[in-house]
Design a protein around this motif. Structure first.
Motif, PDB file in Angstrom:
ATOM      1  N   SER A  41      -2.233   4.609   7.436  1.00 39.62           N
ATOM      2  CA  SER A  41      -3.422   3.755   7.308  1.00 39.62           C
ATOM      3  C   SER A  41      -3.133   2.563   6.419  1.00 39.62           C
ATOM      4  CB  SER A  41      -4.581   4.572   6.731  1.00 39.62           C
ATOM      5  OG  SER A  41      -4.285   4.998   5.436  1.00 39.62           O
ATOM      6  N   PHE A  42      -3.941   1.502   6.583  1.00 40.09           N
ATOM      7  CA  PHE A  42      -3.792   0.320   5.742  1.00 40.09           C
ATOM      8  C   PHE A  42      -4.765   0.330   4.586  1.00 40.09           C
ATOM      9  CE2 PHE A  42      -1.877  -1.377   9.634  1.00 40.09           C
ATOM     10  CZ  PHE A  42      -0.729  -1.895   9.104  1.00 40.09           C
ATOM     11  N   SER A  43      -5.809   1.111   4.684  1.00 34.06           N
ATOM     12  CA  SER A  43      -6.803   1.098   3.619  1.00 34.06           C
ATOM     13  C   SER A  43      -7.370   2.481   3.450  1.00 34.06           C
ATOM     14  CB  SER A  43      -7.928   0.103   3.945  1.00 34.06           C
ATOM     15  OG  SER A  43      -8.936   0.176   2.963  1.00 34.06           O
ATOM     16  N   ARG A  44      -7.495   2.891   2.206  1.00 34.27           N
ATOM     17  CA  ARG A  44      -8.047   4.201   1.936  1.00 34.27           C
ATOM     18  C   ARG A  44      -9.318   4.094   1.110  1.00 34.27           C
ATOM     19  NH1 ARG A  44      -4.343   8.154  -0.715  1.00 34.27           N
ATOM     20  NH2 ARG A  44      -4.110   6.484  -2.248  1.00 34.27           N
ATOM     21  N   ILE A  73       2.996   5.914  -4.720  1.00 26.67           N
ATOM     22  CA  ILE A  73       1.640   6.366  -4.408  1.00 26.67           C
ATOM     23  C   ILE A  73       0.904   5.254  -3.671  1.00 26.67           C
ATOM     24  CG2 ILE A  73      -0.532   7.236  -5.347  1.00 26.67           C
ATOM     25  CD1 ILE A  73       1.024   8.158  -7.805  1.00 26.67           C
ATOM     26  N   GLU A  74       0.223   5.617  -2.602  1.00 29.26           N
ATOM     27  CA  GLU A  74      -0.558   4.631  -1.860  1.00 29.26           C
ATOM     28  C   GLU A  74      -1.742   4.132  -2.693  1.00 29.26           C
ATOM     29  OE1 GLU A  74      -1.568   6.792   1.688  1.00 29.26           O
ATOM     30  OE2 GLU A  74      -0.179   5.578   2.871  1.00 29.26           O
ATOM     31  N   TYR A  77      -5.320  -0.775  -0.821  1.00 27.19           N
ATOM     32  CA  TYR A  77      -4.968  -1.842   0.115  1.00 27.19           C
ATOM     33  C   TYR A  77      -3.470  -1.886   0.422  1.00 27.19           C
ATOM     34  CZ  TYR A  77      -9.607  -3.088  -1.431  1.00 27.19           C
ATOM     35  OH  TYR A  77     -10.939  -3.027  -1.734  1.00 27.19           O
ATOM     36  N   ILE A  78      -2.725  -0.978  -0.146  1.00 30.60           N
ATOM     37  CA  ILE A  78      -1.284  -0.857   0.137  1.00 30.60           C
ATOM     38  C   ILE A  78      -1.039   0.553   0.670  1.00 30.60           C
ATOM     39  CG2 ILE A  78       1.040  -0.802  -0.828  1.00 30.60           C
ATOM     40  CD1 ILE A  78       0.175  -2.844  -2.872  1.00 30.60           C
ATOM     41  N   SER A  79      -0.451   0.630   1.839  1.00 29.36           N
ATOM     42  CA  SER A  79      -0.212   1.930   2.473  1.00 29.36           C
ATOM     43  C   SER A  79       1.287   2.174   2.634  1.00 29.36           C
ATOM     44  CB  SER A  79      -0.899   1.994   3.829  1.00 29.36           C
ATOM     45  OG  SER A  79      -0.356   1.016   4.692  1.00 29.36           O
ATOM     46  N   ILE A  80       1.627   3.455   2.869  1.00 26.38           N
ATOM     47  CA  ILE A  80       3.018   3.869   3.073  1.00 26.38           C
ATOM     48  C   ILE A  80       3.169   4.333   4.512  1.00 26.38           C
ATOM     49  CG2 ILE A  80       4.843   5.463   2.373  1.00 26.38           C
ATOM     50  CD1 ILE A  80       3.508   5.672  -0.343  1.00 26.38           C
ATOM     51  N   LYS A  81       4.206   3.854   5.151  1.00 30.27           N
ATOM     52  CA  LYS A  81       4.482   4.256   6.535  1.00 30.27           C
ATOM     53  C   LYS A  81       5.918   4.772   6.612  1.00 30.27           C
ATOM     54  CE  LYS A  81       4.446   2.565  11.305  1.00 30.27           C
ATOM     55  NZ  LYS A  81       3.499   3.583  11.781  1.00 30.27           N
ATOM     56  N   ARG A  82       6.082   5.966   7.157  1.00 29.54           N
ATOM     57  CA  ARG A  82       7.428   6.532   7.312  1.00 29.54           C
ATOM     58  C   ARG A  82       8.171   5.852   8.448  1.00 29.54           C
ATOM     59  NH1 ARG A  82       6.274  13.011   6.769  1.00 29.54           N
ATOM     60  NH2 ARG A  82       5.908  13.029   4.520  1.00 29.54           N
ATOM     61  N   VAL A  83       9.488   5.770   8.306  1.00 24.19           N
ATOM     62  CA  VAL A  83      10.348   5.189   9.340  1.00 24.19           C
ATOM     63  C   VAL A  83      10.841   6.320  10.218  1.00 24.19           C
ATOM     64  CG1 VAL A  83      12.439   3.874   9.805  1.00 24.19           C
ATOM     65  CG2 VAL A  83      11.037   3.330   7.802  1.00 24.19           C
ATOM     66  N   ARG A  84      10.563   6.214  11.496  1.00 22.38           N
ATOM     67  CA  ARG A  84      10.957   7.271  12.414  1.00 22.38           C
ATOM     68  C   ARG A  84      12.484   7.337  12.540  1.00 22.38           C
ATOM     69  NH1 ARG A  84       6.804   9.362  15.246  1.00 22.38           N
ATOM     70  NH2 ARG A  84       4.828   8.205  15.257  1.00 22.38           N
TER      71      ARG A  84
END
Length: 699
Positions: A41-44, A73-74, A77-84
């Motif tokens: 997600s981009f926003s929590r 830590i997310e 307005y900053i999110s974490i995305k794993r690289v496949r």
């Protein structure tokens, strides 16, 4: 059974204890109706986007999120995305509605956040038991670095709380850490993708440190990491070079131990690999130890020999000899050299002094190389009847008792090692035995060599020797076999010489008579030529080969500085003796064996034919019994002369002697050019060629 302890179960069931829970997917909170925490997600936060706020407020919001992102830590307005496809790799993304200038500054800091996540996940994953001591130590050093990093983030957060931190300032303060953490991230990425452990991890760290020679800060950090990671490895190395013990629970050390190889195999197996393969080098030697890997291996091997002998192997070295690091001063190399010198000198002293290696070798020379011949002469006399039997009919126990009797009743009784001497009877001829030994160069090709039809114990009798540990390192089964091959050649030559001497004695009854034109004269000349041949051969073997090489080996042993050199010099001595004794030259050896066979056949025939020629006057026994006197000298001479005349007319005797003379001379003449031609490539044959040629011209 895998000796590696398992990772505790709760470490998987409660992953938040490892610190990774910040990046894991969390279950939605249905009661509150809040939006689930998702790493994609981009926003929590609330439904408001960051772009709806003024730029000054956006900066405050992004700084707060950045401080969380710096520790993985997310934020809102900053999110974490794993690289496949890349385990442990993540990317940080920001709400696209944010001010473009703030986005640009924020994205410059994201690589630092991503490197932190990569390094922290490496620390957690490599702290498991199965990854080895080096990775444990490296992970601990990384963890210490991350603690300093997190302290920096805490200080930045304090500045933010008191209103003294801007995005530009955050970027400025993060600059020193960005290069350091990125360098570590490169290392852990390579280590993880290649599943490095042990020496591979150390080599990676060292190579990366050398590659960063232009950046002093990064190079110093990587060198420090290498030093910390090598501590556990050097502890393993220290126990090996100072105690001879491999304390390597995870198989990281570059020396492998093959416990299936036992020291007893040295005295039982001709091809025993105990000394070469009990401890051996593996792949993956640390680059800083490549030049001394052989020395390290040898040092521990020496200490283990002393351990097997029941002796203390703890090197009495000072405290400054501890292997704490492998810095540029190369102090660790001096420590390894000192440990090797200690182990080598102690083991060499132990084998030479306590176990009297030189005394054992002299004893073997006395018996196997016939340096002391009186016991052998006595043994051949008392064991003659047993040795003339076929090998399968011989009683080895009886031969052993006769050998013990010969040893006790001759000068050999003064030798304290004579009780270690035993005897055995081989089942094959000398040449066949050489063919069966596949490692002897030049002999193994002649696999179709036929076995002699009539083979007796005289051709197959051999001595053996009881050798105890640690002398079996030098006098192994292979070395003893080479001694036995030389002994069998010498023993059979001695037997041939004795038989020819008996034939020569049979001729001596006719010395006072005129033998011109008789077969006896021809036979006497042939017998003398055969004796000269076999005695020249024995002289060559003893005084041209064995004695010079023995003295050369003894001089080398005096200057040997390690047991490996002793083994090398002893093996060189035996191999050179085998070669110069013609045992590695099948063409020459066959010729020699053929000549010896002709000599034996001749001596056996003469000992049967001569009595038929030289028969005492039948009246002499009657006269001696009745009157106590013998016939007159003139009458006896007349009788002997008549016997010689009859012998000269005996076609069987003449033909037999002619046949043996023709065969002997033909073999001798065919041997002479082979020796002459071979002596150009093999100078040791020059003296033998001269002896053989001298026999040939004597005909």
């Amino acid at each position: 059974m895998d000796p590696t302890p398992p990772t505790p179960r709760w470490n998987h069931e409660r992953p938040f204890l490892t610190g990774r829970f910040h990046q894991e997917i969390r279950a939605p909170n249905h009661t509150s109706g809040a939006k689930p925490y998702a790493i994609d997600s981009f926003s929590r936060g609330t439904g408001n986007v960051v772009g709806s706020y003024p730029v000054s407020v956006q900066e405050l919001l992004v700084i707060e999120d950045l401080l969380s992102a710096l520790v993985g830590i997310e934020g809102r307005y900053i999110s974490i995305k794993r690289v496949r496809g890349k385990d442990g790799h993540v990317v940080f993304q920001i709400d696209p509605s944010m001010d473009l200038a703030l986005q640009e500054l924020t994205q410059r800091i994201f690589p630092l956040c991503e490197d932190f996540v990569l390094v922290s996940q490496f620390v957690e994953s490599k702290s498991h038991f199965k990854n080895g001591l080096v990775n444990h130590a490296f992970a601990a050093a990384l963890n210490a670095f991350l603690i300093d990093y997190q302290a920096m983030v805490a200080q930045l957060e304090h500045q933010f709380r008191i209103g003294r931190l801007s995005v530009q300032g955050l970027w400025f303060y993060c600059q020193p850490m960005m290069g350091l953490l990125h360098a570590l991230a490169i290392v852990v990425e390579k280590a993880s993708s290649n599943n490095f452990s042990g020496s591979a991890t150390l080599n990676l760290l060292q190579s990366q440190a050398k590659a960063m020679a232009g950046d002093n800060a990064v190079r110093s950090l990587l060198e420090k990491m290498t030093e910390h990671a090598s501590t556990a490895y050097l502890a393993i190395l220290e126990r090996w070079v100072y105690e001879g013990v491999i304390d390597d629970p995870y198989g990281e050390f570059f020396i492998a131990e093959n416990k299936s190889l036992k020291k007893e195999s040295l005295t039982q197996d001709y091809d025993a690999k105990y000394w070469q393969q009990r401890y051996s080098l593996k792949e993956g030697i640390p680059s800083f130890l490549t030049g001394v890997a052989g020395t390290i291996l040898t040092t521990g091997k020496y200490l283990n020999v002393m351990r097997e002998c029941g002796h203390s192997v703890q090197a009495p070295l000072p405290e400054n000899s501890k292997l704490m690091s492998f810095g540029s001063n190369h102090h660790y190399l001096e420590c390894i050299k000192a440990a090797y010198d200690f182990a080598s000198s102690m083991l060499l002293s132990l084998i030479k002094d306590k176990y009297d290696l030189v005394g054992k070798l002299r004893s073997m020379k006395r018996y196997f190389l016939l340096d002391q011949g009186d016991f052998l002469v006595h043994f051949m006399d008392i064991a003659r009847d047993e040795l003339t039997k076929r090998p399968e009919e011989i009683s080895v126990e009886k031969l052993q008792s006769l050998l013990d009797l010969a040893l006790r009743t001759t000068a050999a009784a003064a030798d304290p090692c004579h009780e270690d001497l035993t005897c055995c009877v081989e089942k094959t001829s000398l040449l066949k035995r050489l063919i069966n030994l596949k490692d002897l160069e030049g002999v193994a090709d002649n696999t179709d060599e036929p076995e002699p039809i009539q083979i007796t114990g005289l051709e197959t009798f051999c001595l053996s020797y009881k050798v105890q540990w640690p002398l079996s390192l030098v006098i192994s089964r292979k070395a003893l076999t080479k001694y036995q091959l030389i002994f069998r050649l010498l023993f059979h030559c001695k037997h041939v010489s004795r038989q020819l001497c008996m034939a020569w004695q049979a001729h001596q009854g006719f010395r006072s008579f005129s033998m011109l034109g008789t077969p006896i004269l021809r036979s006497s000349i042939l017998c003398r030529s055969m004796l000269k041949f076999i005695n020249s051969l024995l002289h060559y073997l003893t005084f041209e080969v064995l004695e010079p090489n023995w003295h050369l080996m003894c001089n080398r042993l005096q200057s040997a500085i390690s047991i490996d050199e002793v083994i090398q010099f002893h093996d060189f001595f035996l191999q050179k003796c085998l070669k110069e004794c013609l045992l590695l030259s099948p063409q020459l050896l066959k010729k020699i064996e053929k000549l010896k066979s002709i000599c034996l056949q001749y001596s056996a025939s003469i000992q049967l034919l001569i009595p038929s020629i030289y028969v005492p006057d039948p009246d002499s026994a009657f006269d001696a019994a009745t009157t106590g006197t013998l016939k007159s000298k003139s009458k006896r001479s007349s009788f002997r002369g008549e016997q010689l005349k009859l012998a000269s007319q005996n076609i069987i005797i003449s033909d037999s002697i002619m046949k043996f003379e023709k065969e002997f001379n033909a073999e001798l003449q065919s041997l002479a050019p082979i020796l002459s031609n071979s002596s150009q490539a093999e100078p040791y044959l020059t003296h033998l060629a001269q002896c053989i040629l001298a026999v040939g011209t004597d005909q």
